[in-house]
Design a protein around this motif. Sequence first.
Motif, PDB file in Angstrom:
ATOM      1  N   ALA A   1      37.044   0.827  61.957  1.00  0.00           N
ATOM      2  CA  ALA A   1      38.087   1.845  61.816  1.00  0.00           C
ATOM      3  C   ALA A   1      37.468   3.222  61.587  1.00  0.00           C
ATOM      4  O   ALA A   1      37.939   4.227  62.129  1.00  0.00           O
ATOM      5  CB  ALA A   1      39.017   1.486  60.661  1.00  0.00           C
ATOM      6  N   ARG A   2      36.408   3.289  60.822  1.00  0.00           N
ATOM      7  CA  ARG A   2      35.761   4.564  60.481  1.00  0.00           C
ATOM      8  C   ARG A   2      35.100   5.212  61.690  1.00  0.00           C
ATOM      9  O   ARG A   2      35.216   6.403  61.926  1.00  0.00           O
ATOM     10  CB  ARG A   2      34.723   4.321  59.376  1.00  0.00           C
ATOM     11  CG  ARG A   2      33.739   5.456  59.110  1.00  0.00           C
ATOM     12  CD  ARG A   2      34.427   6.637  58.444  1.00  0.00           C
ATOM     13  NE  ARG A   2      33.510   7.633  57.970  1.00  0.00           N
ATOM     14  CZ  ARG A   2      33.020   8.616  58.714  1.00  0.00           C
ATOM     15  NH1 ARG A   2      33.308   8.720  59.975  1.00  0.00           N
ATOM     16  NH2 ARG A   2      32.215   9.513  58.182  1.00  0.00           N
ATOM     17  N   PHE A   3      34.382   4.408  62.477  1.00  0.00           N
ATOM     18  CA  PHE A   3      33.598   4.968  63.567  1.00  0.00           C
ATOM     19  C   PHE A   3      34.283   4.898  64.927  1.00  0.00           C
ATOM     20  O   PHE A   3      33.819   5.499  65.873  1.00  0.00           O
ATOM     21  CB  PHE A   3      32.224   4.288  63.652  1.00  0.00           C
ATOM     22  CG  PHE A   3      31.307   4.669  62.532  1.00  0.00           C
ATOM     23  CD1 PHE A   3      30.738   5.935  62.493  1.00  0.00           C
ATOM     24  CD2 PHE A   3      31.033   3.781  61.512  1.00  0.00           C
ATOM     25  CE1 PHE A   3      29.890   6.304  61.458  1.00  0.00           C
ATOM     26  CE2 PHE A   3      30.186   4.140  60.473  1.00  0.00           C
ATOM     27  CZ  PHE A   3      29.615   5.394  60.448  1.00  0.00           C
ATOM     28  N   SER A   4      35.349   4.130  65.038  1.00  0.00           N
ATOM     29  CA  SER A   4      36.068   3.984  66.321  1.00  0.00           C
ATOM     30  C   SER A   4      35.112   3.629  67.459  1.00  0.00           C
ATOM     31  O   SER A   4      35.221   4.146  68.565  1.00  0.00           O
ATOM     32  CB  SER A   4      36.835   5.261  66.656  1.00  0.00           C
ATOM     33  OG  SER A   4      37.795   5.536  65.667  1.00  0.00           O
ATOM     34  N   ASP A   5      34.153   2.759  67.174  1.00  0.00           N
ATOM     35  CA  ASP A   5      33.181   2.323  68.178  1.00  0.00           C
ATOM     36  C   ASP A   5      32.967   0.821  68.002  1.00  0.00           C
ATOM     37  O   ASP A   5      32.012   0.377  67.362  1.00  0.00           O
ATOM     38  CB  ASP A   5      31.872   3.100  68.016  1.00  0.00           C
ATOM     39  CG  ASP A   5      30.936   2.903  69.197  1.00  0.00           C
ATOM     40  OD1 ASP A   5      31.135   1.963  69.992  1.00  0.00           O
ATOM     41  OD2 ASP A   5      29.985   3.698  69.315  1.00  0.00           O
ATOM     42  N   PHE A   6      33.883   0.052  68.561  1.00  0.00           N
ATOM     43  CA  PHE A   6      33.912  -1.404  68.390  1.00  0.00           C
ATOM     44  C   PHE A   6      32.556  -2.047  68.679  1.00  0.00           C
ATOM     45  O   PHE A   6      32.029  -2.796  67.861  1.00  0.00           O
ATOM     46  CB  PHE A   6      35.001  -2.000  69.295  1.00  0.00           C
ATOM     47  CG  PHE A   6      34.995  -3.495  69.366  1.00  0.00           C
ATOM     48  CD1 PHE A   6      35.595  -4.250  68.375  1.00  0.00           C
ATOM     49  CD2 PHE A   6      34.377  -4.148  70.425  1.00  0.00           C
ATOM     50  CE1 PHE A   6      35.592  -5.637  68.432  1.00  0.00           C
ATOM     51  CE2 PHE A   6      34.362  -5.539  70.489  1.00  0.00           C
ATOM     52  CZ  PHE A   6      34.972  -6.281  69.488  1.00  0.00           C
TER      53      PHE A   6
ATOM     54  N   ALA B   1      29.446  -0.860  69.027  1.00  0.00           N
ATOM     55  CA  ALA B   1      28.323  -0.444  68.176  1.00  0.00           C
ATOM     56  C   ALA B   1      28.447  -1.048  66.783  1.00  0.00           C
ATOM     57  O   ALA B   1      27.449  -1.490  66.203  1.00  0.00           O
ATOM     58  CB  ALA B   1      28.252   1.072  68.087  1.00  0.00           C
ATOM     59  N   VAL B   2      29.662  -1.089  66.247  1.00  0.00           N
ATOM     60  CA  VAL B   2      29.861  -1.641  64.907  1.00  0.00           C
ATOM     61  C   VAL B   2      29.609  -3.145  64.905  1.00  0.00           C
ATOM     62  O   VAL B   2      28.883  -3.664  64.049  1.00  0.00           O
ATOM     63  CB  VAL B   2      31.275  -1.310  64.372  1.00  0.00           C
ATOM     64  CG1 VAL B   2      31.585  -2.124  63.115  1.00  0.00           C
ATOM     65  CG2 VAL B   2      31.393   0.179  64.076  1.00  0.00           C
ATOM     66  N   VAL B   3      30.189  -3.877  65.852  1.00  0.00           N
ATOM     67  CA  VAL B   3      30.005  -5.332  65.886  1.00  0.00           C
ATOM     68  C   VAL B   3      28.537  -5.677  66.148  1.00  0.00           C
ATOM     69  O   VAL B   3      27.978  -6.580  65.511  1.00  0.00           O
ATOM     70  CB  VAL B   3      30.938  -6.001  66.910  1.00  0.00           C
ATOM     71  CG1 VAL B   3      30.614  -7.477  67.081  1.00  0.00           C
ATOM     72  CG2 VAL B   3      32.403  -5.829  66.473  1.00  0.00           C
ATOM     73  N   ALA B   4      27.889  -4.944  67.044  1.00  0.00           N
ATOM     74  CA  ALA B   4      26.457  -5.174  67.283  1.00  0.00           C
ATOM     75  C   ALA B   4      25.650  -4.878  66.021  1.00  0.00           C
ATOM     76  O   ALA B   4      24.740  -5.638  65.657  1.00  0.00           O
ATOM     77  CB  ALA B   4      25.963  -4.314  68.441  1.00  0.00           C
ATOM     78  N   GLY B   5      25.990  -3.785  65.343  1.00  0.00           N
ATOM     79  CA  GLY B   5      25.268  -3.415  64.122  1.00  0.00           C
ATOM     80  C   GLY B   5      25.482  -4.403  62.984  1.00  0.00           C
ATOM     81  O   GLY B   5      24.525  -4.797  62.310  1.00  0.00           O
ATOM     82  N   THR B   6      26.735  -4.799  62.763  1.00  0.00           N
ATOM     83  CA  THR B   6      26.986  -5.752  61.665  1.00  0.00           C
ATOM     84  C   THR B   6      26.374  -7.113  61.970  1.00  0.00           C
ATOM     85  O   THR B   6      25.874  -7.785  61.067  1.00  0.00           O
ATOM     86  CB  THR B   6      28.495  -5.893  61.358  1.00  0.00           C
ATOM     87  OG1 THR B   6      29.194  -6.354  62.519  1.00  0.00           O
ATOM     88  CG2 THR B   6      29.081  -4.589  60.861  1.00  0.00           C
ATOM     89  N   THR B   7      26.376  -7.494  63.239  1.00  0.00           N
ATOM     90  CA  THR B   7      25.743  -8.766  63.624  1.00  0.00           C
ATOM     91  C   THR B   7      24.240  -8.692  63.398  1.00  0.00           C
ATOM     92  O   THR B   7      23.638  -9.620  62.834  1.00  0.00           O
ATOM     93  CB  THR B   7      26.066  -9.109  65.090  1.00  0.00           C
ATOM     94  OG1 THR B   7      27.489  -9.238  65.232  1.00  0.00           O
ATOM     95  CG2 THR B   7      25.390 -10.407  65.513  1.00  0.00           C
ATOM     96  N   LEU B   8      23.629  -7.590  63.801  1.00  0.00           N
ATOM     97  CA  LEU B   8      22.186  -7.421  63.567  1.00  0.00           C
ATOM     98  C   LEU B   8      21.888  -7.419  62.068  1.00  0.00           C
ATOM     99  O   LEU B   8      20.914  -8.039  61.623  1.00  0.00           O
ATOM    100  CB  LEU B   8      21.672  -6.136  64.222  1.00  0.00           C
ATOM    101  CG  LEU B   8      20.174  -5.855  64.021  1.00  0.00           C
ATOM    102  CD1 LEU B   8      19.308  -6.984  64.583  1.00  0.00           C
ATOM    103  CD2 LEU B   8      19.808  -4.517  64.658  1.00  0.00           C
ATOM    104  N   GLY B   9      22.719  -6.739  61.286  1.00  0.00           N
ATOM    105  CA  GLY B   9      22.534  -6.735  59.832  1.00  0.00           C
ATOM    106  C   GLY B   9      22.584  -8.140  59.245  1.00  0.00           C
ATOM    107  O   GLY B   9      21.783  -8.491  58.371  1.00  0.00           O
ATOM    108  N   MET B  10      23.532  -8.956  59.725  1.00  0.00           N
ATOM    109  CA  MET B  10      23.607 -10.350  59.258  1.00  0.00           C
ATOM    110  C   MET B  10      22.340 -11.117  59.637  1.00  0.00           C
ATOM    111  O   MET B  10      21.820 -11.893  58.833  1.00  0.00           O
ATOM    112  CB  MET B  10      24.825 -11.048  59.876  1.00  0.00           C
ATOM    113  CG  MET B  10      26.153 -10.614  59.308  1.00  0.00           C
ATOM    114  SD  MET B  10      26.457 -11.234  57.649  1.00  0.00           S
ATOM    115  CE  MET B  10      26.760 -12.956  57.992  1.00  0.00           C
ATOM    116  N   MET B  11      21.849 -10.885  60.843  1.00  0.00           N
ATOM    117  CA  MET B  11      20.660 -11.601  61.286  1.00  0.00           C
ATOM    118  C   MET B  11      19.423 -11.144  60.507  1.00  0.00           C
ATOM    119  O   MET B  11      18.579 -11.970  60.149  1.00  0.00           O
ATOM    120  CB  MET B  11      20.451 -11.416  62.802  1.00  0.00           C
ATOM    121  CG  MET B  11      21.613 -11.930  63.660  1.00  0.00           C
ATOM    122  SD  MET B  11      22.178 -13.606  63.277  1.00  0.00           S
ATOM    123  CE  MET B  11      20.809 -14.567  63.875  1.00  0.00           C
TER     124      MET B  11
END
Length: 193
Positions: free
Chosen positions: A129-134, A136-146
Motif C-alpha cells: 500500500a505504501r509503495f504502490s509497487d506490487f 517490487a514489494v512481493v519480490a523484496g519481502t520474499t527475498l527478506g524471508m529467504m
Amino acid sequence: MEAFLVSTGLVALAEIGDKTQLLAFLLAARFRKPLPIILGIFIATVVNHGFAGALGAWITSQLSPSTLRWLLGLGFVAMGLWTLVPDKIDEEKEGGKGLKLGVLGTTIVAFFLAEMGDKTQIATVALAARFSDFYAVVAGTTLGMMIANVPAVLVGSRAASRIPVRLVHAVAALIFIALGLLTLFGAGSALGF
C-alpha cells in the motif's frame, strides 16, 4: 528499487527470531533435507505474500490519500512495536495420525499457515500500500524471508544462540517506527499520500 530494498531489509530484520524462522529450524532438525525445505519456504512465501501484496494494492485503490497516510503511518508504528514482542511457535499436539505430505508439502503448508496474520504478512500488505509497487514489494519481502530463513535451515539451531535477536528486533522496530513517523508527517506526499 526503493520498494524492493526497503521490503527486503524490513522483512529480513523482522523475521529474525520470528515463529517462521523457528519453524525453519524445527523442519531442518526433523527432516534433515534442506533443499525441499528451502523450496517449500519459497513457494509458501511467494503465494502468501502475493495475496498480501494484492490486498495492499487493493487498499490503496479504495482509500483516500489522507486516510491511507494515517492508516499506513500508524500501521508501521504498530509493526515496530509488535516487532519488539518475541515470537514462539505454538506447541501442537501430535495425535497419532497425520497427513503425509512429504518434506516439501509439509513445509509449504506449515509456512503458509504460520505466515497467516504474521508480522511479515501484515508488513507486506502495508508496504504494498505504501509503495504502490506490487512486484517490487512481493519480490523484496520474499527475498527478506529467504535471507532470514535459508541460514536457519542450513546452519540449524546452533547459530540461533549466537545471533543477538533482541538487537536485531530493536533495529527492525526502529526502522518500522521511523517509516511510520515519516509517513504520518507527510514524507509520502510526493507519492500521493
